[in-house]
Design an enzyme around this catalytic site. Structure first.
Site, PDB file in Angstrom:
ATOM      1  N   LYS A  66       0.912  -1.220   0.049  1.00 40.58           N
ATOM      2  CA  LYS A  66       0.024   0.110   0.090  1.00 40.58           C
ATOM      3  C   LYS A  66       1.074   1.221  -0.001  1.00 40.58           C
ATOM      4  CE  LYS A  66      -3.856   1.972   2.634  1.00 40.58           C
ATOM      5  NZ  LYS A  66      -4.696   1.885   3.948  1.00 40.58           N
TER       6      LYS A  66
ATOM      7  N   SER B 229      -9.791   1.489   2.892  1.00 40.06           N
ATOM      8  CA  SER B 229      -8.815   2.430   2.045  1.00 40.06           C
ATOM      9  C   SER B 229      -7.777   1.609   1.455  1.00 40.06           C
ATOM     10  CB  SER B 229      -8.190   3.434   2.739  1.00 40.06           C
ATOM     11  OG  SER B 229      -7.198   3.024   4.043  1.00 40.06           O
TER      12      SER B 229
ATOM     13  N   SER C 151      -9.815  -0.977   7.129  1.00 42.87           N
ATOM     14  CA  SER C 151      -9.129  -0.546   5.724  1.00 42.87           C
ATOM     15  C   SER C 151      -8.352  -1.782   5.107  1.00 42.87           C
ATOM     16  CB  SER C 151      -8.091   0.424   5.570  1.00 42.87           C
ATOM     17  OG  SER C 151      -8.915   1.790   5.596  1.00 42.87           O
TER      18      SER C 151
END
Ligand code: GLN
Length: 492
Positions: free
Chosen positions: A86, A161, A185
């Site tokens: 990420k 997210s 997330s």
């Protein structure tokens, strides 16, 4: 069947399978990296999970892995395995953007602790994965760069997210990925993309080198295809780090070995507050079936109550925004990040750099967080939220006097259409079943447990006791062994 003969393409195999194939010299790390890079080239135009990637660098890492292996110095199951990150986790000399204009041109001067540990384990780091800006959101649509498509239906969101991390894995563009979870997330996108996603206990995995959103809630964790793979990656990244003052000091078990050692039956709690209005009936039915499976395996199933659940969302959006407003104060246009080109003076520079660099949702959170911390409102909001947080944690600890773990849906709804949710509150409701876990600092994972009639993945959430990831993973694997959802892959 040997791994080389398996009908599953390399880019869809598990770490465990690939580690065996690499060790048996049935495949090389370079071939594996090439397969993942080729897959990404084929599907990225539709999935758009990556913010950036450096194939030449990945191939060089893979060649180094092959050289180690040839010299008899292979480092373990992750040596040669492509892992995506990420874009909020620092990798030295690579872009680190948080999917924000504020950091669009930023290159990290150092490695996060998880990065250093995966490098030491021999993993091939490939891909900076899209996310909501500064990890604020539930659909990855808050990325300043582009949305990401759900591999099961690219007109739908992958969740957020960490949507890029879940989508890249589900699309075969990585063998495992890392995400971060402040309010759901990792687990929510794992559910929406049909993969396993674990949020570890607060303190188990170092936050050093993770771009801070809400520091008392943030944790890094793995996305994988199987529970065993999750145990492998967790084992590599967990453990004490003197650079994170909230890091837990204790011996880290061999999670993979513990999986084989732990057999139920377990006592599992069903929190009644997690099955009410707003839960999609197909998801409710799939989770009920998972519960029935555990019961059939001899587990004791008990209804429990977490009476403060109704306050989770409010509490989270006070504490998370308060911490975010403080953490994001550092983006001032002076030291690093976006600097406005047409400021009149220093104060104007602060204002314009932040106004230009941050997107709408990030600004909303900074404003809300600043408000709840301001004098006159601090006691009414922030201080009260901290007290309620203690009650929320106590609810879970009370439940654990009776049961080993809890089962709930991960997300109230399956993947929704890109652009469908424009109201921030509607988006916040996506985290209704995941945020309590962060407020209480507990470990939890999302595990595939079926598909809707329109072929969208469904996830079940298992919530464990603090630092008992080994039990949590074993409970998850008991379900996984009895089902073959993991064998399905999206048509792309
Ligand atoms: N959707 C939640 C939020 O926007 C959780 C995000 C996260 O876990 N990083 O705050």
């Amino acid at each position: 069947m040997s791994a080389a003969m398996s009908a599953v393409p390399l880019h869809y195999r598990t770490i465990a399978e690939l580690a065996a194939a690499l060790a048996a010299r049935e495949v090389s790390a370079v071939e594996l990296a090439q397969a993942v890079i080729a897959r990404a080239a084929a599907v990225e135009p539709r999935v758009r999970a990556f913010n950036s990637a450096d194939p030449a660098d990945a191939l060089a890492q893979a060649a180094a892995s092959d050289a180690r292996r040839a010299a008899g110095q292979a480092r373990g199951p992750l040596d040669g395995i492509p892992i995506g990150f990420k874009d909020v986790i620092a990798v030295k000399d690579q872009p680190l953007t948080a999917s924000s204009k504020m950091l669009a041109n930023f290159v990290s001067p150092y490695d996060a602790t998880v990065t250093a540990r995966l490098k030491a384990a021999g993993a091939v780091l490939y891909g900076r994965l899209n996310c909501d800006e500064f990890a604020m959101g539930s659909s990855t649509e808050n990325s300043a760069f582009h949305p990401t498509g759900n591999p099961w239906d690219v007109t739908r969101v992958p969740g957020g997210s960490s949507g890029g991390s879940a989508a890249a894995l589900a699309a075969g563009e990585a063998i495992a990925t890392l995400g971060s979870d402040t309010g759901g997330s990792i687990r929510q996108p794992a559910a929406l993309c049909g993969v396993v996603g674990l949020k570890p206990t607060y303190g188990l995995v170092s936050r050093y080198g993770l771009i801070a959103y809400a520091s008392s809630l943030d944790q890094i964790g793995p996305f994988t295809r199987t529970v065993e793979d999750n145990a492998i990656v967790l084992g590599a990244i967990a453990g004490h780090d003197e650079r994170d003052s909230t890091s837990y000091r204790a011996e880290i078990p061999d999670y993979r070995r513990e999986l084989a050692a732990r057999r139920g039956p377990w006592k599992l709690g069903i929190p009644k507050e997690y099955f009410g209005a707003g839960l999609d009936p197909e998801i409710g039915a799939a989770v009920e079936q998972a519960i029935a499976f555990y019961k059939a395996q001899g587990c004791e199933i008990r209804e429990v109550s977490l009476p403060h659940t109704q306050y989770c969302l409010d509490t989270y959006y006070i504490i998370a925004t308060a911490e975010a407003s403080s953490n994001l104060a550092r983006y001032d246009g002076i030291r690093y990040g976006h600097r406005s080109a047409d400021a009149k003076d220093i104060v104007d520079l602060y204002f314009k750099s932040r106004a230009e660099g941050f997107g709408a949702e990030v600004k909303r959170r900074i404003i809300l967080g600043t408000y709840v911390l301001s004098s006159g409102y601090y006691d009414a909001y922030y201080l009260r939220a901290q007290k309620v947080r203690t009650l929320i944690r106590q609810d879970f600890l009370n439940a654990y006097k009776e049961v080993d773990a809890l089962i709930t849906p991960t997300s109230p709804i399956p993947a929704f259409k890109l652009g469908e949710k424009s109201d921030p509150l509607a988006m916040y409701l996506c985290d209704i079943y995941t945020i309590g876990v962060n407020l209480a600092g507990l470990p939890a994972l999302s595990l595939p447990c079926g598909f809707t009639k329109s072929s969208l993945p469904i996830g079940v959430q298992l919530i464990g006791q603090p630092f008992k990831e080994a039990d949590l993973l074993a409970i998850a694997q008991a379900y996984e062994r009895g089902h073959d959802w993991k064998l399905r892959t999206p048509v792309l």
